[in-house]
Design a protein around this motif. Structure first.
Motif, PDB file in Angstrom:
ATOM      1  N   TYR A 135      36.510  40.082  50.660  1.00 10.56           N
ATOM      2  CA  TYR A 135      37.750  39.577  50.076  1.00 10.56           C
ATOM      3  C   TYR A 135      37.437  38.506  49.037  1.00 10.56           C
ATOM      4  O   TYR A 135      36.398  37.848  49.098  1.00 10.56           O
ATOM      5  N   ARG A 136      38.384  38.344  48.125  1.00 11.30           N
ATOM      6  CA  ARG A 136      38.231  37.318  47.103  1.00 11.30           C
ATOM      7  C   ARG A 136      39.540  36.546  46.979  1.00 11.30           C
ATOM      8  O   ARG A 136      40.614  37.158  46.993  1.00 11.30           O
ATOM      9  N   LEU A 137      39.419  35.239  46.867  1.00  6.95           N
ATOM     10  CA  LEU A 137      40.620  34.405  46.811  1.00  6.95           C
ATOM     11  C   LEU A 137      41.235  34.448  45.421  1.00  6.95           C
ATOM     12  O   LEU A 137      40.599  34.113  44.428  1.00  6.95           O
ATOM     13  N   SER A 138      42.490  34.881  45.388  1.00  7.05           N
ATOM     14  CA  SER A 138      43.208  34.987  44.129  1.00  7.05           C
ATOM     15  C   SER A 138      44.550  34.292  44.316  1.00  7.05           C
ATOM     16  O   SER A 138      45.427  34.804  45.016  1.00  7.05           O
ATOM     17  N   GLY A 139      44.693  33.104  43.743  1.00 12.65           N
ATOM     18  CA  GLY A 139      45.887  32.316  44.013  1.00 12.65           C
ATOM     19  C   GLY A 139      45.922  32.017  45.499  1.00 12.65           C
ATOM     20  O   GLY A 139      44.921  31.617  46.083  1.00 12.65           O
ATOM     21  N   PRO A 140      47.047  32.274  46.150  1.00 14.78           N
ATOM     22  CA  PRO A 140      47.124  31.998  47.581  1.00 14.78           C
ATOM     23  C   PRO A 140      46.659  33.183  48.445  1.00 14.78           C
ATOM     24  O   PRO A 140      46.695  33.117  49.657  1.00 14.78           O
ATOM     25  N   HIS A 141      46.233  34.281  47.800  1.00 14.87           N
ATOM     26  CA  HIS A 141      45.963  35.507  48.550  1.00 14.87           C
ATOM     27  C   HIS A 141      44.488  35.857  48.601  1.00 14.87           C
ATOM     28  O   HIS A 141      43.757  35.681  47.629  1.00 14.87           O
ATOM     29  N   TRP A 142      44.092  36.401  49.734  1.00 13.20           N
ATOM     30  CA  TRP A 142      42.764  36.992  49.853  1.00 13.20           C
ATOM     31  C   TRP A 142      42.895  38.489  49.580  1.00 13.20           C
ATOM     32  O   TRP A 142      43.498  39.207  50.365  1.00 13.20           O
ATOM     33  N   LEU A 143      42.351  38.935  48.454  1.00 13.53           N
ATOM     34  CA  LEU A 143      42.469  40.347  48.086  1.00 13.53           C
ATOM     35  C   LEU A 143      41.185  41.081  48.451  1.00 13.53           C
ATOM     36  O   LEU A 143      40.084  40.604  48.175  1.00 13.53           O
ATOM     37  N   GLN A 144      41.353  42.246  49.073  1.00 15.88           N
ATOM     38  CA  GLN A 144      40.167  42.997  49.497  1.00 15.88           C
ATOM     39  C   GLN A 144      39.574  43.796  48.339  1.00 15.88           C
ATOM     40  O   GLN A 144      40.298  44.432  47.563  1.00 15.88           O
ATOM     41  N   LEU A 145      38.263  43.755  48.233  1.00 20.09           N
ATOM     42  CA  LEU A 145      37.562  44.569  47.237  1.00 20.09           C
ATOM     43  C   LEU A 145      37.298  45.946  47.850  1.00 20.09           C
ATOM     44  O   LEU A 145      37.006  46.040  49.043  1.00 20.09           O
ATOM     45  N   ASP A 146      37.410  46.993  47.036  1.00 19.40           N
ATOM     46  CA  ASP A 146      37.056  48.305  47.587  1.00 19.40           C
ATOM     47  C   ASP A 146      35.537  48.492  47.507  1.00 19.40           C
ATOM     48  O   ASP A 146      34.823  47.683  46.922  1.00 19.40           O
TER      49      ASP A 146
END
Ligand SMILES: [Zn+2]
Length: 173
Positions: A135-146
């Motif tokens: 995951y990578r922190l983007s703003g307040p969200h942790w977005l999962q990398l494929d």
């Protein structure tokens, strides 16, 4: 941190991380390891792993770990002193790898663009990042990398082969 497009992980860091997670896992505990290093332009280089003092918890709700505020302060002082950056946090789960809501809330990495990697099965599987949840922190969200993104961003550098042959990069897929 948010400009980083490539992350090089020294082979020793990978080895010591897996060793630490498996050591926690032998007692059925989750473990947390921090990945530290330098950032130059678009590239981060992870040169050190750090296992912060942590209290493992096992309850009906599952397993986890607690790192105190004091420890977090000490870590940030240490990083400032050594001029080294916290690039990623790596922690294990008993089974499936995913970012739980507690993982979101209590992440040690708080800088935009920082990484959080979750390792399944207490780290006893193959040390292959494409089988982890990244995951990578983007703003307040942790977005999962494929998987493709993980393979593109992360490379393990085996420094044992550095001498004589000028070093080799091995892709992790
Ligand atoms: Zn977790």
């Amino acid at each position: 941190m948010k400009n980083v497009k490539r992350v090089i992980i020294l082979g020793e860091v990978m080895t010591s991380t897996i060793y630490a997670l498996r050591t926690f896992g032998k007692s059925k505990n989750e473990g947390l390891v921090l990945w530290l290093g330098q950032i130059e332009g678009y590239q981060a280089r992870i040169t050190h792993s750090l296992v912060p003092p942590q209290r493992s918890i096992q309850s009906e709700d599952g397993v986890g770990y607690i790192v105190t505020e004091e420890t977090l302060l000490e870590i940030s002082r240490f990083l400032n002193q050594k001029k080294i950056r916290l690039i990623a946090q790596v922690h294990s789960h008993p089974g499936r790898a995913y970012h739980s809501s507690a993982d979101d809330r209590y992440a040690v990495v708080t800088k935009e663009g920082g990484f959080s990697l979750v390792v399944p099965n207490f780290g006893f599987g193959q040390p292959d990042l494409t089988t982890w949840a990244v995951y990578r922190l983007s703003g307040p969200h942790w977005l999962q990398l494929d998987r493709d993104q993980v393979a593109k961003v992360f490379t393990i550098f085996n420094s044992q082969e550095r001498s004589g042959r000028g070093g080799t990069f091995s892709a992790i897929v």
